[in-house]
Design an enzyme around this catalytic site. Sequence first.
Site, PDB file in Angstrom:
ATOM      1  N   ASP A 262      35.665 -79.776 -48.934  1.00  0.00           N
ATOM      2  CA  ASP A 262      35.535 -81.226 -48.614  1.00  0.00           C
ATOM      3  C   ASP A 262      34.334 -81.613 -48.571  1.00  0.00           C
ATOM      4  O   ASP A 262      33.342 -80.774 -48.578  1.00  0.00           O
ATOM      5  CB  ASP A 262      36.046 -81.359 -47.177  1.00  0.00           C
ATOM      6  CG  ASP A 262      35.897 -82.748 -46.603  1.00  0.00           C
ATOM      7  OD1 ASP A 262      36.315 -83.895 -47.162  1.00  0.00           O
ATOM      8  OD2 ASP A 262      35.141 -83.028 -45.548  1.00  0.00           O
TER       9      ASP A 262
ATOM     10  N   ASP B 170      40.961 -84.455 -43.375  1.00  0.00           N
ATOM     11  CA  ASP B 170      41.265 -83.327 -44.404  1.00  0.00           C
ATOM     12  C   ASP B 170      42.175 -82.286 -43.744  1.00  0.00           C
ATOM     13  O   ASP B 170      42.432 -81.311 -44.250  1.00  0.00           O
ATOM     14  CB  ASP B 170      40.002 -82.820 -45.180  1.00  0.00           C
ATOM     15  CG  ASP B 170      39.099 -81.907 -44.161  1.00  0.00           C
ATOM     16  OD1 ASP B 170      39.635 -81.905 -42.869  1.00  0.00           O
ATOM     17  OD2 ASP B 170      37.937 -81.952 -44.759  1.00  0.00           O
TER      18      ASP B 170
HETATM   19  P1  ADP Z   1      35.301 -87.520 -47.071  1.00  0.00           P
HETATM   20  O1  ADP Z   1      36.490 -87.216 -48.005  1.00  0.00           O
HETATM   21  O2  ADP Z   1      34.068 -87.719 -47.973  1.00  0.00           O
HETATM   22  O3  ADP Z   1      35.395 -86.939 -45.706  1.00  0.00           O
HETATM   23  P2  ADP Z   1      36.725 -90.020 -45.930  1.00  0.00           P
HETATM   24  O4  ADP Z   1      38.113 -89.490 -46.481  1.00  0.00           O
HETATM   25  O5  ADP Z   1      36.631 -89.543 -44.448  1.00  0.00           O
HETATM   26  O6  ADP Z   1      35.682 -89.319 -46.888  1.00  0.00           O
HETATM   27  O7  ADP Z   1      36.276 -91.373 -46.015  1.00  0.00           O
HETATM   28  C1  ADP Z   1      36.580 -91.929 -47.340  1.00  0.00           C
HETATM   29  C2  ADP Z   1      35.886 -93.416 -47.393  1.00  0.00           C
HETATM   30  O8  ADP Z   1      36.529 -94.390 -46.549  1.00  0.00           O
HETATM   31  C3  ADP Z   1      34.529 -93.428 -46.849  1.00  0.00           C
HETATM   32  O9  ADP Z   1      33.461 -92.960 -47.893  1.00  0.00           O
HETATM   33  C4  ADP Z   1      34.175 -95.049 -46.542  1.00  0.00           C
HETATM   34  O10 ADP Z   1      33.822 -95.686 -47.559  1.00  0.00           O
HETATM   35  C5  ADP Z   1      35.551 -95.316 -45.999  1.00  0.00           C
HETATM   36  N1  ADP Z   1      35.597 -95.149 -44.588  1.00  0.00           N
HETATM   37  C6  ADP Z   1      36.488 -94.179 -43.653  1.00  0.00           C
HETATM   38  N2  ADP Z   1      36.196 -94.197 -42.704  1.00  0.00           N
HETATM   39  C7  ADP Z   1      35.144 -95.265 -42.285  1.00  0.00           C
HETATM   40  C8  ADP Z   1      34.634 -95.901 -41.106  1.00  0.00           C
HETATM   41  N3  ADP Z   1      35.035 -95.414 -40.139  1.00  0.00           N
HETATM   42  N4  ADP Z   1      33.812 -96.771 -41.475  1.00  0.00           N
HETATM   43  C9  ADP Z   1      33.525 -97.370 -42.668  1.00  0.00           C
HETATM   44  N5  ADP Z   1      34.091 -96.770 -43.744  1.00  0.00           N
HETATM   45  C10 ADP Z   1      34.895 -95.770 -43.622  1.00  0.00           C
HETATM   46 MG    MG Z   2      35.367 -85.019 -44.471  1.00  0.00          MG
END
Ligand code: ADP
Ligand code: MG
Length: 349
Positions: free
Chosen positions: A29, A233
């Site tokens: 991740d 994840d």
């Molecule tokens: P990663 O796989 O990098 O851990 P996430 O799946 O957690 O990323 O989140 C993917 C995208 O969703 C983030 O890059 C953001 O754009 C958006 N996102 C998710 N949660 C939030 C939040 N609480 N506030 C703002 N944007 C969010």
């Molecule tokens: Mg993550």
Amino acid sequence: MANAAKQGTVFKGGAYLETIDTVKAIAFDKTGTLTIGRPAVTDVVTFDDLTGDELLDLAACIESWSGHPLAAAIVRKARESGTFSGRPAVQFEETAGRGVAATVDGQACRIGSPRAMLEQGIDIGHAEETIARNEGEGRTVVLVSRDGTLAGLVAIADEVRPGAVEALQRLRRAGVRTVMLTGDNERSARVIAQRVGVDEYRAQLLPTDKVDVVRQLRERYGAVAMVGDGINDSPALAQSHLGIVMGSGTDIAIESGQIVIMNNRLSRLLALFELSKKSIKKIHHNFSYAFAYNLVGIPIAAGLFIPYNLSLRPEMAALAMSLSSVSIVLNSLSLRRFRPNLSPSKFIS
Ligand code: ADP
Ligand code: MG
């Protein structure tokens, strides 16, 4: 397992120590695993009558309900710059991998990825250039909308975890395929993937997409491990042969993974491969030794060689039997002192 524990890695069972050695590909991740996971706000841009501070405050009031690292970054920034008003955000809703929504002062607000905004039918045309520029720097851009129109954006940067580049390089040299998975946008994913040096990356993945990618990797490479922190994840961690969790991760992840790296050091991954190889070798040693020992010892103890004046008194036979177990246990215990030699040349075997 005791050896690994001393180095800050906890196993949930002995079998996983053997599984590691069969792993052909590792999915990582991005946020919180390859990066430190403590992102910081670098830029605030507004597109309507709000000032930068007001936008940050609005975002922080909503994000204070979310546990996402990006949310924490926004709240921290608002508190640090003294703009945080703590106005109530009602009807808060979080969609994993997309963003959050809530109503503040009667206005329906959303914070999320550019893709999530497009899905909501919000026009982001005039922000495209700023988005592209920030994403090209490897940053994550979250957009803020009020009553269906774009109010502004917050650019957030996270740093590559120290030691990640080296750990990945060594894994690749050892023939392990490395894949980065992220819910983040394509552009910043590419920049981060290049910085850490993974073989491939997949961006814009929703938590369910991550599960599909792990499944595809399993079909292509066989045994697949997934390293994550559990923020969006956990399902993918559960789908892999071996879920490896960063200790700073969520409770669900620590629950669904089989190995927990308590000190968050990615270099431990390499050590686990070494330890796994060494343990399997030790198991094989012990097995062949015990087999040979008993092949000779049991017929003597059973008195087969009495005609040739070779026999054991029952108490000596019992002692010899115990000695076989004790020697194997002692041999196994020597693993406690094993220090993985992580020099690359030694590692490739
Ligand atoms: P990663 O796989 O990098 O851990 P996430 O799946 O957690 O990323 O989140 C993917 C995208 O969703 C983030 O890059 C953001 O754009 C958006 N996102 C998710 N949660 C939030 C939040 N609480 N506030 C703002 N944007 C969010
Ligand atoms: Mg993550």
